[in-house]
Design an enzyme around this catalytic site. Structure first.
Site, PDB file in Angstrom:
ATOM      1  N   THR A   1       6.969  -5.290   3.728  1.00 12.90           N
ATOM      2  CA  THR A   1       7.452  -6.504   4.383  1.00 12.90           C
ATOM      3  C   THR A   1       7.465  -7.610   3.315  1.00 12.90           C
ATOM      4  OG1 THR A   1       6.495  -5.711   6.435  1.00 12.90           O
ATOM      5  CG2 THR A   1       7.041  -8.059   6.353  1.00 12.90           C
TER       6      THR A   1
ATOM      7  N   GLU B   1       1.280  -0.136   9.906  1.00 13.02           N
ATOM      8  CA  GLU B   1      -0.183  -0.316   9.778  1.00 13.02           C
ATOM      9  C   GLU B   1      -0.937   0.868  10.389  1.00 13.02           C
ATOM     10  OE1 GLU B   1      -1.924  -4.133   9.989  1.00 13.02           O
ATOM     11  OE2 GLU B   1      -0.029  -5.172   9.627  1.00 13.02           O
TER      12      GLU B   1
ATOM     13  N   GLY C   1      22.941  -0.257  33.063  1.00 17.61           N
ATOM     14  CA  GLY C   1      23.938  -0.313  31.980  1.00 17.61           C
ATOM     15  C   GLY C   1      23.871  -1.612  31.196  1.00 17.61           C
TER      16      GLY C   1
ATOM     17  N   LEU D   1       0.844  -1.199   0.000  1.00 15.33           N
ATOM     18  CA  LEU D   1       0.000   0.000   0.000  1.00 15.33           C
ATOM     19  C   LEU D   1       0.882   1.253   0.000  1.00 15.33           C
ATOM     20  CD1 LEU D   1      -2.867   1.358   0.448  1.00 15.33           C
ATOM     21  CD2 LEU D   1      -2.402   1.197   2.891  1.00 15.33           C
TER      22      LEU D   1
HETATM   23  C1  LIG Z   1       9.233  -2.193   9.325  1.00 13.61           C
HETATM   24  C2  LIG Z   1       8.102  -1.662   8.497  1.00 13.61           C
HETATM   25  C3  LIG Z   1       7.293  -2.551   7.792  1.00 13.61           C
HETATM   26  C4  LIG Z   1       6.262  -2.071   6.982  1.00 13.61           C
HETATM   27  N1  LIG Z   1       5.527  -2.959   6.217  1.00 13.61           N
HETATM   28  C5  LIG Z   1       4.618  -2.475   5.338  1.00 13.61           C
HETATM   29  C6  LIG Z   1       3.946  -3.361   4.437  1.00 13.61           C
HETATM   30  O1  LIG Z   1       4.152  -4.586   4.462  1.00 13.61           O
HETATM   31  N2  LIG Z   1       3.079  -2.830   3.528  1.00 13.61           N
HETATM   32  C7  LIG Z   1       2.816  -1.491   3.464  1.00 13.61           C
HETATM   33  O2  LIG Z   1       2.023  -1.077   2.622  1.00 13.61           O
HETATM   34  N3  LIG Z   1       3.451  -0.611   4.306  1.00 13.61           N
HETATM   35  C8  LIG Z   1       4.333  -1.074   5.237  1.00 13.61           C
HETATM   36  N4  LIG Z   1       4.993  -0.191   6.082  1.00 13.61           N
HETATM   37  C9  LIG Z   1       4.713   1.233   5.985  1.00 13.61           C
HETATM   38  C10 LIG Z   1       3.978   1.829   7.180  1.00 13.61           C
HETATM   39  O3  LIG Z   1       2.639   1.399   7.178  1.00 13.61           O
HETATM   40  C11 LIG Z   1       4.140   3.354   7.116  1.00 13.61           C
HETATM   41  O4  LIG Z   1       5.478   3.619   7.459  1.00 13.61           O
HETATM   42  C12 LIG Z   1       3.182   4.076   8.035  1.00 13.61           C
HETATM   43  O5  LIG Z   1       1.877   3.978   7.570  1.00 13.61           O
HETATM   44  C13 LIG Z   1       3.558   5.573   8.180  1.00 13.61           C
HETATM   45  O6  LIG Z   1       3.783   6.184   6.946  1.00 13.61           O
HETATM   46  P1  LIG Z   1       5.101   7.071   6.730  1.00 13.61           P
HETATM   47  O7  LIG Z   1       6.249   6.255   7.180  1.00 13.61           O
HETATM   48  O8  LIG Z   1       5.113   7.558   5.331  1.00 13.61           O
HETATM   49  O9  LIG Z   1       4.940   8.299   7.716  1.00 13.61           O
HETATM   50  P2  LIG Z   1       4.163   9.663   7.411  1.00 13.61           P
HETATM   51  O10 LIG Z   1       2.802   9.384   6.916  1.00 13.61           O
HETATM   52  O11 LIG Z   1       5.042  10.547   6.591  1.00 13.61           O
HETATM   53  O12 LIG Z   1       4.055  10.279   8.873  1.00 13.61           O
HETATM   54  C14 LIG Z   1       5.111  11.037   9.494  1.00 13.61           C
HETATM   55  C15 LIG Z   1       4.582  11.578  10.815  1.00 13.61           C
HETATM   56  O13 LIG Z   1       3.470  12.465  10.570  1.00 13.61           O
HETATM   57  C16 LIG Z   1       2.330  12.036  11.295  1.00 13.61           C
HETATM   58  N5  LIG Z   1       1.114  12.304  10.509  1.00 13.61           N
HETATM   59  C17 LIG Z   1       0.879  12.053   9.192  1.00 13.61           C
HETATM   60  N6  LIG Z   1      -0.350  12.424   8.853  1.00 13.61           N
HETATM   61  C18 LIG Z   1      -0.939  12.911   9.967  1.00 13.61           C
HETATM   62  C19 LIG Z   1      -2.224  13.455  10.267  1.00 13.61           C
HETATM   63  N7  LIG Z   1      -3.179  13.543   9.339  1.00 13.61           N
HETATM   64  N8  LIG Z   1      -2.477  13.856  11.535  1.00 13.61           N
HETATM   65  C20 LIG Z   1      -1.505  13.762  12.490  1.00 13.61           C
HETATM   66  N9  LIG Z   1      -0.277  13.261  12.272  1.00 13.61           N
HETATM   67  C21 LIG Z   1       0.002  12.834  11.026  1.00 13.61           C
HETATM   68  C22 LIG Z   1       2.539  10.526  11.494  1.00 13.61           C
HETATM   69  O14 LIG Z   1       1.775  10.049  12.573  1.00 13.61           O
HETATM   70  C23 LIG Z   1       4.036  10.472  11.731  1.00 13.61           C
HETATM   71  O15 LIG Z   1       4.309  10.802  13.073  1.00 13.61           O
HETATM   72  C24 LIG Z   1       6.014  -0.665   6.923  1.00 13.61           C
HETATM   73  C25 LIG Z   1       6.806   0.221   7.677  1.00 13.61           C
HETATM   74  C26 LIG Z   1       7.841  -0.256   8.439  1.00 13.61           C
HETATM   75  C27 LIG Z   1       8.696   0.743   9.190  1.00 13.61           C
END
Ligand SMILES: Cc1cc2nc3c(=O)[nH]c(=O)nc-3n(C[C@H](O)[C@H](O)[C@H](O)COP(=O)(O)OP(=O)(O)OC[C@H]3O[C@@H](n4cnc5c(N)ncnc54)[C@H](O)[C@@H]3O)c2cc1C
Length: 382
Positions: free
Chosen positions: A160, A365, A342, A127
């Site tokens: 993932t 997620e 520590g 996604l």
């Molecule tokens: C180890 C790992 C495995 C993953 N596996 C998958 C997977 O299998 N498939 C998949 O599709 N994705 C996967 N992801 C992606 C994951 O779902 C996203 O990282 C997550 O949804 C956050 O998106 P972003 O990293 O772009 O952060 P951003 O959306 O850029 O957010 C950055 C910050 O802004 C805040 N923020 C953003 N919008 C708002 C709002 N409207 N109101 C308040 N705060 C807000 C967020 O809470 C966060 O603190 C994975 C991520 C990791 C780290």
């Protein structure tokens, strides 16, 4: 630490089986896999033999035909030993496999589920993109219709099993940018021309779970690989995440329990000022706070799991479970490191790894902030 109400025989059996497996097959390798960022693909064949790669898949499609309570117990037990394995198992079961199970046609389920459920195939679910995480609706990856085919172009990030996944469910734009009915879901098989794995992320924690980019360059697939109706993909994805978030709550719970158990034991053994540090109220109160949050997280998780089993809408409850349990996991892991002093800051004790792994749970997620959006919308619209 176990739930205080009676677990079903089936949940108890799953818990014991996974606990034994994790002790024998995972614990001896945890730090080696973590340090080298090794994704232990063969282990997932073994998990398949145990029925853990198709926990929720009905037996008719080669799965175990179990429910969410068994699923939660399995992830929790894995996570107490290694969060990465719990995360990979969860992404395979509730995201990729879960999406096909919920929205695939009979033919599609027969085509893909048996190999996913046996562990022969590993699932991925795409996604997120580099510029659209929380704001997934504005994704750039596009699928264009050409006769009986679709041609996909774009990239998915943070996936993932982005490299090792054999079967990927991919969300791509088939309509207008930002339109919730402008996204469709497709199944893409590894080996399809134009589909490749990209950069593997070098992560803080969950290092034995592969997180990587998936790239689509003129990737042509047949229309029979579309899940559900054109334009339904985003709505499907949100429903898949409702279930997926229960598994992240379970993952959080397992990590929190692992950190808590280690901290209880250490606090009784470690002596300072001529006595066990557990005798200091400052330490004992930390354990009290940890135990209370763990039990509250467990109740929220089991409530969401039970509602899911009964086919109830549980968007709010799964978001609450995920939000509370993941923050509790960060709290408990942090306090566990503090209790170890520590020694907790070294790789010789497990709390250092719990502390790094748990942070993913407040991000993947849907971040904690996004869970609060989901919960508050539900509360305000009630
Ligand atoms: C180890 C790992 C495995 C993953 N596996 C998958 C997977 O299998 N498939 C998949 O599709 N994705 C996967 N992801 C992606 C994951 O779902 C996203 O990282 C997550 O949804 C956050 O998106 P972003 O990293 O772009 O952060 P951003 O959306 O850029 O957010 C950055 C910050 O802004 C805040 N923020 C953003 N919008 C708002 C709002 N409207 N109101 C308040 N705060 C807000 C967020 O809470 C966060 O603190 C994975 C991520 C990791 C780290």
């Amino acid at each position: 630490m176990q739930p205080h109400f009676q677990e079903s025989e089936s949940t108890h059996m799953v818990r014991q089986t996974v606990r034994d497996f994790a002790e024998k097959q995972i614990r001896p390798h945890v730090m080696e896999w973590d340090e080298a960022q090794t994704f232990p693909r063969p282990l997932f064949h073994q998990l398949g033999e145990l029925g853990l790669m198709g926990v929720l898949v009905p037996e008719a499609y080669g799965g175990s035909g179990l429910g969410y309570l068994e699923y939660v117990a399995a992830i929790e037990e894995l996570a107490q030993v290694c969060g990465s394995i719990g995360l990979s198992m969860a992404a395979h079961n509730s995201l990729c496999t879960g999406h096909i199970l919920q929205f695939g046609s009979e033919e599609q389920k027969m085509r893909w589920l048996p190999k996913l459920a046996s562990g022969e195939h590993l699932g991925a679910w795409g996604l997120t993109e580099a510029n659209t995480g929380s704001d997934a609706l504005r994704m750039q990856c596009v699928a264009k219709r050409e006769g009986d085919d679709w041609v996909i172009n774009g990239a998915k990030n943070w996936i993932t099993h982005g490299i090792s996944g054999d079967i990927a469910v991919v969300l791509a734009r088939t309509g207008d940018l930002g339109d919730s009915h402008g996204i469709s879901a497709f199944v893409v098989e590894r080996g399809t021309p134009g589909f490749s794995g990209g950069k593997k992320e070098n992560k803080l924690g969950m290092r034995a779970s592969e997180t990587a980019e998936m790239i689509f360059q003129d990737c042509r697939i047949h229309d029979s690989q579309r899940l559900g109706d054109v334009g339904d993909g985003f709505i499907q994805a949100m429903k898949v995440l409702d279930g997926g978030r229960i598994s992240i709550a379970a993952l959080s719970l397992g990590i929190a329990k692992g950190a808590y158990k280690a901290a209880v034991q250490y606090s009784k053994e470690r002596e300072q000022f001529g006595q066990a540090i557990a005798n200091f109220q400052a330490i004992a109160f930390k354990l009290a706070d940890m135990a209370t949050r763990i039990e509250a997280a467990e109740l929220l998780t089991l409530q969401a799991a039970d509602m899911k089993n009964r086919g109830k809408k549980m968007t709010k409850e799964s978001a609450m479970a995920k939000y509370y349990a993941s923050e509790a996991s960060v709290f408990c892991s942090n306090e566990a490191v503090q209790i170890f002093g520590g020694y907790g800051y070294t790789k010789d004790f497990p709390v250092e790894k719990f502390y790094r792994d748990c942070k993913l749970c407040t991000i993947g997620e849907g971040t904690s902030e996004i869970q609060k959006l989901v919960i508050s919308r539900s509360v305000l619209n009630a």
